[in-house]
Scaffold this active site. Structure first.
Site, PDB file in Angstrom:
ATOM      1  N   GLU A   1       0.884  -1.181   0.000  1.00 51.97           N
ATOM      2  CA  GLU A   1       0.000   0.000   0.000  1.00 51.97           C
ATOM      3  C   GLU A   1       0.910   1.216   0.000  1.00 51.97           C
ATOM      4  O   GLU A   1       1.547   1.520   1.012  1.00 51.97           O
ATOM      5  CB  GLU A   1      -0.900  -0.013   1.242  1.00 51.97           C
ATOM      6  CG  GLU A   1      -1.865  -1.179   1.316  1.00 51.97           C
ATOM      7  CD  GLU A   1      -2.975  -1.102   0.280  1.00 51.97           C
ATOM      8  OE1 GLU A   1      -3.188  -0.023  -0.290  1.00 51.97           O
ATOM      9  OE2 GLU A   1      -3.614  -2.141   0.026  1.00 51.97           O
TER      10      GLU A   1
ATOM     11  N   CYS B   1      -2.509   8.992   2.985  1.00 47.23           N
ATOM     12  CA  CYS B   1      -2.154   8.509   1.643  1.00 47.23           C
ATOM     13  C   CYS B   1      -3.238   8.861   0.634  1.00 47.23           C
ATOM     14  O   CYS B   1      -2.944   9.137  -0.522  1.00 47.23           O
ATOM     15  CB  CYS B   1      -1.920   7.002   1.675  1.00 47.23           C
ATOM     16  SG  CYS B   1      -3.253   6.074   2.440  1.00 47.23           S
TER      17      CYS B   1
HETATM   18  P1  NDP Z   1       8.499   4.787   4.353  1.00 45.47           P
HETATM   19  O1  NDP Z   1       8.443   4.029   3.089  1.00 45.47           O
HETATM   20  O2  NDP Z   1       9.619   5.717   4.570  1.00 45.47           O
HETATM   21  O3  NDP Z   1       8.526   3.784   5.600  1.00 45.47           O
HETATM   22  C1  NDP Z   1       7.510   2.808   5.794  1.00 45.47           C
HETATM   23  C2  NDP Z   1       8.049   1.735   6.725  1.00 45.47           C
HETATM   24  O4  NDP Z   1       9.080   1.008   6.093  1.00 45.47           O
HETATM   25  C3  NDP Z   1       8.655   2.288   8.014  1.00 45.47           C
HETATM   26  O5  NDP Z   1       8.321   1.428   9.084  1.00 45.47           O
HETATM   27  C4  NDP Z   1      10.125   2.234   7.721  1.00 45.47           C
HETATM   28  O6  NDP Z   1      10.916   2.207   8.873  1.00 45.47           O
HETATM   29  C5  NDP Z   1      10.205   0.936   6.956  1.00 45.47           C
HETATM   30  N1  NDP Z   1      11.428   0.768   6.147  1.00 45.47           N
HETATM   31  C6  NDP Z   1      12.318   1.702   5.740  1.00 45.47           C
HETATM   32  N2  NDP Z   1      13.294   1.128   4.988  1.00 45.47           N
HETATM   33  C7  NDP Z   1      13.010  -0.194   4.928  1.00 45.47           C
HETATM   34  C8  NDP Z   1      13.632  -1.322   4.305  1.00 45.47           C
HETATM   35  N3  NDP Z   1      14.751  -1.208   3.580  1.00 45.47           N
HETATM   36  N4  NDP Z   1      13.059  -2.530   4.436  1.00 45.47           N
HETATM   37  C9  NDP Z   1      11.914  -2.672   5.136  1.00 45.47           C
HETATM   38  N5  NDP Z   1      11.275  -1.650   5.771  1.00 45.47           N
HETATM   39  C10 NDP Z   1      11.825  -0.429   5.662  1.00 45.47           C
HETATM   40  O7  NDP Z   1       7.087   5.517   4.471  1.00 45.47           O
HETATM   41  P2  NDP Z   1       6.627   6.577   5.565  1.00 45.47           P
HETATM   42  O8  NDP Z   1       6.730   5.980   6.930  1.00 45.47           O
HETATM   43  O9  NDP Z   1       7.325   7.863   5.277  1.00 45.47           O
HETATM   44  O10 NDP Z   1       5.068   6.722   5.253  1.00 45.47           O
HETATM   45  C11 NDP Z   1       4.539   7.665   4.385  1.00 45.47           C
HETATM   46  C12 NDP Z   1       4.200   6.999   3.061  1.00 45.47           C
HETATM   47  O11 NDP Z   1       3.276   5.960   3.279  1.00 45.47           O
HETATM   48  C13 NDP Z   1       3.534   7.944   2.074  1.00 45.47           C
HETATM   49  O12 NDP Z   1       4.068   7.755   0.791  1.00 45.47           O
HETATM   50  C14 NDP Z   1       2.084   7.498   2.096  1.00 45.47           C
HETATM   51  O13 NDP Z   1       1.376   7.792   0.924  1.00 45.47           O
HETATM   52  C15 NDP Z   1       2.231   6.034   2.318  1.00 45.47           C
HETATM   53  N6  NDP Z   1       1.009   5.472   2.861  1.00 45.47           N
HETATM   54  C16 NDP Z   1       0.250   4.676   2.064  1.00 45.47           C
HETATM   55  C17 NDP Z   1      -0.950   4.183   2.515  1.00 45.47           C
HETATM   56  C18 NDP Z   1      -1.807   3.309   1.661  1.00 45.47           C
HETATM   57  O14 NDP Z   1      -2.723   2.695   2.201  1.00 45.47           O
HETATM   58  N7  NDP Z   1      -1.576   3.205   0.374  1.00 45.47           N
HETATM   59  C19 NDP Z   1      -1.450   4.511   3.854  1.00 45.47           C
HETATM   60  C20 NDP Z   1      -0.561   5.344   4.612  1.00 45.47           C
HETATM   61  C21 NDP Z   1       0.625   5.807   4.113  1.00 45.47           C
HETATM   62  P3  NDP Z   1      11.448   3.577   9.518  1.00 45.47           P
HETATM   63  O15 NDP Z   1      10.272   4.491   9.654  1.00 45.47           O
HETATM   64  O16 NDP Z   1      11.959   3.144  10.809  1.00 45.47           O
HETATM   65  O17 NDP Z   1      12.459   4.097   8.551  1.00 45.47           O
END
Ligand code: NDP
Length: 521
Positions: A255, A289
């Site tokens: 997502e 999102c």
């Molecule tokens: P990120 O992609 O930066 O992070 C998402 C998660 O992935 C965090 O827990 C992060 O950890 C983790 N992560 C980072 N690097 C890795 C890796 N290499 N391997 C596995 N996991 C990893 O997203 P954001 O937290 O900034 O969230 C915002 C984004 O989420 C926006 O683009 C938004 O549109 C999207 N979103 C989509 C939704 C949907 O339903 N389509 C709903 C809500 C949000 P850490 O934070 O510790 O770096």
């Protein structure tokens, strides 16, 4: 920065012993005040592997409890959530800086509904299905389609909705009979830890749900240890997650980001359209999102629409939430997000856009806030119209007609949500079907997310797979086909050895009769 609460104890991981492989503690900041509210462990690969072993060991008994047994615990959790709603809201607000209402409406209400929905709907979606087949070779046999849990699910979540988007996906995964390890965003881990405590209090067996706090590396380690990964986050990280999942050949559901368009036709109810444009672009400070990220308005009503939106936006109160009704727009949760919002607005202004209200970060306050911003004179040369801004911004573009609006709406790598406003609902429906998005609302926005019976997911770079609906729980299962031949069966079936010319010809006559009589042009 003041430390106002003590450190997290390892017990909140819902594991009896402290996890191994704990790195430096991660401070969790309240974005509305700048205070550090707690610290959490940064778990490494060894800690995650240990949690995975515990989760797997606990899964068999959890699966054996059956739908009704699991539903009982989810319904207890639903009641727990309502009974403890203030505590949960305070936790969400403390780590996100969002308003009380954003936590109550979009998180508590979602999760409470989801506990009840999955408790009741799971058996309908996952119960054994008797399948009928027209195939002669299986006539008289019992055909069963069975959904069996994959085992151990890894859920990786973002920071914008720690209850809805991080924890929420764990509910159907658990109801399907899996164990779950949730890796919340490093920025907002506290709500997930609290929910681990909650599930434990509600009788969830030990290690069936665990929380792995940590940074990106902890998420990467999770992918190495689970049977399926449910990821919500940015498109950039989503691509990496898909690549890592492919290496292990495990399924993943993604997502991702969005740039949701809103189309306002000249026959729309202007007041409703303006109210919804403001609410669904500024709610949760635009960090949703599926928030409205860009608007296309037909020329005859453009000026009126813009005037109403600007006036309503100017009236919004921004600042530190201090209980219900205190502010309308809360903090920017993730520190780098403030720079992205500022960059998109500056880029637009430099290319000729005008900010009717807002246009900069709130200055001289301890927390991180951005002024609710309405931009006009925008076009697709600007980042604010093409890249995900994820802030309280609303760029509005004038279009000559609905055709231009649909073309521009589809001119995006993203395809998460969309909305069309018109009093002609038939026309709205026809336009909705032409927008390449996972969901399109007519005369509304975002509201599809609350209907858990409907699939929610993104087209194009907005994701793979869905949450909600039948697919939103079947993805946590493998499908098994079971074919049962009755006791009184033939000793030898007609197609078997030894091959005989007479039988072969007879079978061909039969195939001709079955398949060779259709009309051909
Ligand atoms: P990120 O992609 O930066 O992070 C998402 C998660 O992935 C965090 O827990 C992060 O950890 C983790 N992560 C980072 N690097 C890795 C890796 N290499 N391997 C596995 N996991 C990893 O997203 P954001 O937290 O900034 O969230 C915002 C984004 O989420 C926006 O683009 C938004 O549109 C999207 N979103 C989509 C939704 C949907 O339903 N389509 C709903 C809500 C949000 P850490 O934070 O510790 O770096």
């Amino acid at each position: 920065m003041a430390i106002v609460e003590e450190q997290v104890h390892p017990e909140v991981h819902n594991g009896a012993t402290p996890p191994v492989g704990v790195g430096a503690e991660i401070p969790v900041e309240n974005p509305a005040t700048g205070e550090i509210v707690r610290t959490v462990p940064d778990l490494d690969g060894a800690a995650v592997a240990e949690m995975a072993a515990r989760g797997r060991a606990a899964q068999t008994a959890w699966e054996a409890i059956g739908f009704a047994g699991r539903a009982k615990i989810m319904l207890r959790a639903q009641k727990w959530l309502i009974d403890n709603s203030e505590r949960v809201i305070e936790t969400i607000v403390s780590e996100t800086g969002k308003t009380w209402e954003d936590a109550e409406f979009a998180e508590i209400a979602y999760a409470a509904n989801a506990f009840g929905f999955w408790a009741k709907a799971t058996e309908r979606y996952l119960g054994d299905e008797r399948i009928k087949s027209a195939q002669l070779l299986v006539k008289g046999k019992k055909l069963i389609l069975r959904y069996r849990p994959l085992g151990l699910i890894g859920v990786i979540g973002p920071w914008n909705y720690p209850l809805t988007n991080s924890f929420g996906d764990s509910i159907p995964a658990l109801m399907a009979g899996n164990s779950v390890i949730l890796k919340p965003s490093e920025v907002t881990p506290l709500t997930s830890l609290l929910m681990a405590e909650a599930l434990s209090e509600c009788g969830l067996p030990e290690h069936v749900f665990q929380v792995a706090t940590g940074r990106g590396g902890t998420g990467a380690a999770l992918i190495d240890n689970v049977d399926m990964i449910m990821f919500t986050g940015s498109t950039r990280t989503g691509r990496m997650v898909a690549q890592e999942a492919a290496k292990r050949l495990i399924p993943c559901s993604l997502e991702l980001g969005g740039k949701d368009p809103m189309i306002v036709l000249s026959d729309a109810d202007l007041e409703r359209a303006a109210n919804l444009a403001v609410y669904y672009s500024m709610q949760n400070a635009g960090q949703t999102c599926i928030s409205i990220e860009r608007v296309y308005v037909e020329e005859p009503i453009y000026d009126q629409f813009v005037a109403r939106v600007a006036e309503k936006t100017r009236a919004l109160r921004v600042g530190k939430p201090s209980g219900p009704g205190s502010v309308d727009v809360g903090a920017i949760t993730f520190p780098p997000q403030l720079d992205i919002i500022s960059e998109h607005v500056s880029d637009a202004v430099a290319k000729g856009a005008k900010a009717l209200t807002g246009g900069k970060a709130v200055e001289n306050v301890p927390g991180r806030f951005y002024e609710p911003t309405v931009l006009v004179d925008v076009d697709h040369s600007m980042k604010i119209m093409t890249e995900e801004t994820f802030g309280p911004t609303l760029p509005i573009m004038k279009v000559s007609d609905a055709e231009e609006a649909v073309r521009l709406a589809n001119e995006s790598p993203y395809g998460l949500g969309a909305s069309v406003f018109t009093r002609d609902t038939e026309r709205g429906e026809a336009l909705a079907k032409r927008i390449h998005a996972g969901a399109t609302n007519v005369n509304d926005a975002l509201i599809n997310y609350t209907a858990l019976e409907l699939p929610m997911g993104g087209a194009k770079a907005s994701g793979l797979g869905h949450r909600h609906g039948a697919g939103g729980i079947r993805k946590y299962c493998s499908q098994q086909a079971i074919v049962i031949t009755p006791r009184l069966a033939l000793k030898r079936e007609v197609h078997m050895f030894p091959y005989k010319a007479k039988t072969t010809r007879m079978l061909m006559r039969f195939f001709r009769l079955m398949y060779g009589r259709g009309k051909r042009d």
